[in-house]
Design an enzyme around this catalytic site. Structure first.
Site, short mmCIF file in Angstrom:
data_model
loop_
_atom_site.label_atom_id
_atom_site.label_comp_id
_atom_site.label_asym_id
_atom_site.label_seq_id
_atom_site.Cartn_x
_atom_site.Cartn_y
_atom_site.Cartn_z
N LYS A 166 -24.42 -20.81 -28.91
CA LYS A 166 -23.66 -19.50 -29.32
C LYS A 166 -22.26 -19.44 -28.49
CE LYS A 166 -22.90 -15.00 -28.65
NZ LYS A 166 -21.45 -15.16 -29.37
N GLU A 241 -23.70 -18.31 -14.86
CA GLU A 241 -22.35 -18.59 -14.18
C GLU A 241 -21.64 -17.33 -14.47
OE1 GLU A 241 -19.28 -19.59 -13.06
OE2 GLU A 241 -19.15 -21.11 -14.80
N CYS A 275 -13.16 -18.31 -14.28
CA CYS A 275 -13.88 -17.84 -13.35
C CYS A 275 -13.33 -18.27 -12.10
CB CYS A 275 -15.17 -17.94 -13.63
SG CYS A 275 -15.55 -19.77 -13.82
N GLU A 376 -12.80 -8.65 -10.35
CA GLU A 376 -12.36 -9.76 -11.16
C GLU A 376 -11.47 -9.11 -12.26
OE1 GLU A 376 -15.16 -11.90 -13.86
OE2 GLU A 376 -13.93 -13.77 -12.95
C1 UN1 Z 1 -12.37 -24.53 -14.08
O1 UN1 Z 1 -11.68 -24.09 -13.13
O2 UN1 Z 1 -12.05 -25.62 -14.45
O3 UN1 Z 1 -15.57 -19.64 -17.12
C2 UN1 Z 1 -13.68 -24.10 -14.51
C3 UN1 Z 1 -15.04 -20.22 -16.18
C4 UN1 Z 1 -15.47 -21.34 -15.48
C5 UN1 Z 1 -14.89 -22.70 -15.85
C6 UN1 Z 1 -13.68 -22.84 -14.68
N1 UN1 Z 1 -16.88 -21.47 -15.86
O4 UN1 Z 1 -13.80 -20.00 -16.16
#
Ligand code: UN1
Length: 484
Positions: A166, A241, A275, A376
């Site tokens: 998804k 994550e 992230c 964030e």
């Molecule tokens: C990156 O910094 O190359 O959602 C990857 C995100 C992370 C991926 C970052 N899971 O931004």
């Protein structure tokens, strides 16, 4: 994206370019709980055949998909830029990263396995073997619409699972393209199905479905916390994550130009929408003003616009909601008493007239307890905090509730190693930006940034498998001598 109604009153997802909302990529009918039910049934039917396919052969499908994607790199990157907004060079980087993941996991088809151990008993072999889970769900965010599906789907497939993907409803087309390429590479029907729809419908139905054995999620803490709780409620395996508040520490003996370049790249690359973005600069007071000035120069030098155009170095935010959130944080920063060093405004004329653009923004004199130093933001907004020592820098960084990634710019090996040792983040960079990850090393964070295990490398594969331990007495007489 926006959701609207078609002529007959049915809901449609309108997929638009965030740099130019008059550029409509597609209109899609959102899928429903009924579609999830049918996809699970199809996946269940496809699973036994895929499970029985030898792992090296499963890996070869991924390798062929990687080769096809490499041939189409330019087209995929252009589509990604149009759909998500990041500039073309960043989109190419993202497609290449997804290809790396496909390639890495294609090789895992040859290595998938457990280990052997000696037994207490004679004529007995002990070994463990890795087996697939069955039907699994993968829920991916809009900011990496190609790489995120690759880094979850590739390990899930090579392990022998049937996968329901998804993608975020803001960026469904790139994810659909990813699934089409795998089908073209020879993935049997029903082994991978993409479901486009709202998190509240399709996502929840997947997370709650009793036949879905595991859920791998990347996205915000709010949504991830809910996914974790729901899936845990029915004892399904979960990995989430989530966010980050990633800091770069700069010590007086650092290469200051390199540090400023790394901070700017981490803060404004992908328009801060990752992230791993740098959103906190923790600067030693001896160099704080100099580093602040250098970062501001770099922010001002950026050219904002449509990422498809030559010379543009920062794209838009992904949609109006994200724009409001980011402007809200900028407002909050002002009220909290931070000093706006550059940026701070929406851009809505000239090349930015039809999209969701904001200036790259830097705040100085930020207190570690200010919300812009704690939360964030997911946009191109950087907060600079001053500290007097490495210990104080560690206090600031380890005081955050997130723990995804961090970075230190310094020369002295002792200082660097103290930071590497003591910082509470899942990943740490030295003299390089906070962003990025590589297929062959675990990716993930601690505290609020993640739960349920690391992704990428062998660790990413482990999540999608179950271990079976085998006790094999090849004479059938060992039990007699068993001392236990
Ligand atoms: C990156 O910094 O190359 O959602 C990857 C995100 C992370 C991926 C970052 N899971 O931004």
């Amino acid at each position: 994206m926006s959701t609207t109604q078609d002529a007959r009153g049915a809901r449609v997802i309108v997929d638009t370019n965030p740099a130019d909302t008059t550029d409509v990529l597609a209109e899609l009918a959102p899928q429903t709980r009924g579609d999830v039910e049918r996809a699970v049934e199809r996946a269940k039917r496809a699973y036994p055949g895929w499970r029985a396919t030898p792992p090296p052969e499963r890996g070869r499908v991924l390798a062929r998909a990687a080769a096809l994607a490499r041939e189409r790199l330019d087209d995929l990157a252009r589509l990604l830029t149009r759909e998500e907004g990041k500039i073309l060079s960043e989109a190419r980087g993202e497609v290449l990263k997804g290809i790396n993941l496909l390639e890495w996991y294609s090789g895992e088809g040859f290595r998938l396995g457990g280990r052997t151990r000696p037994s207490e008993m004679p004529t007995t072999l002990l070994w463990s073997m890795r087996q697939p889970l069955g039907v699994v769900a993968v829920i991916t965010p809009w900011n990496f619409p190609w790489a995120e599906p690759a880094w979850k789907v590739a390990p899930a497939l090579v392990a022998g699972n049937a996968v329901l993907l998804k993608p975020a409803s803001l960026t469904p087309l790139v994810a659909q393209r990813f699934v089409e390429i795998l089908a073209e590479a020879g993935l049997p029907d029903g082994v991978l199905t993409v479901l486009v729809g709202a998190g509240g419908d399709v996502g929840t139905a997947l997370v709650d479905h009793p036949e879905v054995r595991a859920v791998s999620f990347t996205g915000s803490c709010d949504v991830g916390g809910g996914v974790y709780a729901r899936a845990a409620g029915r004892l399904a395996k979960v990995t989430c994550e989530m966010g980050g508040k990633n800091a770069v520490v700069v010590m007086p003996d650092a290469d200051l130009d390199l540090a400023a370049a790394g901070i700017a790249q981490g803060a404004f690359g992908s328009t801060g929408q990752r992230c791993t973005a740098t959103s906190l600069g923790v600067l030693h007071r001896d160099v704080a003003v100099r580093v602040g000035d250098l970062v501001v120069d770099r922010a001002r030098a950026l050219r904002i616009g449509n990422g498809l155009e030559d010379g543009v170095t920062m794209g838009p935010l992904v949609d109006g909601g994200q724009l409001r959130t980011v402007l809200g944080y900028i407002e909050r920063g002002r009220h909290e008493g931070a000093r706006l060093l550059t940026g701070g405004h929406r851009l809505d004329d000239g090349p930015c007239a039809r999209g969701f653009f904001v200036e790259p923004t830097v705040f100085g004199d930020v207190g570690p307890s200010h919300r812009i130093a704690q939360e964030e933001i997911f946009g191109p907004v950087l907060s600079l905090v001053e500290v007097r020592s490495l210990e104080e820098a560690l206090e600031v960084v380890n005081g955050l509730r997130y723990g995804l990634t961090s970075s230190i710019y310094a020369g002295d090996a002792n200082t660097i190693m103290r930071f590497v040792d003591d910082v509470e983040t899942g990943m740490v960079h030295v003299n390089s930006p906070t962003v990025g990850g590589e297929a062959q090393i675990p990716f993930g964070g601690v505290k609020w940034s993640g739960v349920g295990g690391r992704e990428m490398a062998e660790e990413g594969l482990e999540f999608f498998t179950e271990l079976k331990s085998v006790f094999f007495d090849y004479t059938g007489r060992a039990r007699a001598t068993n001392i236990y």
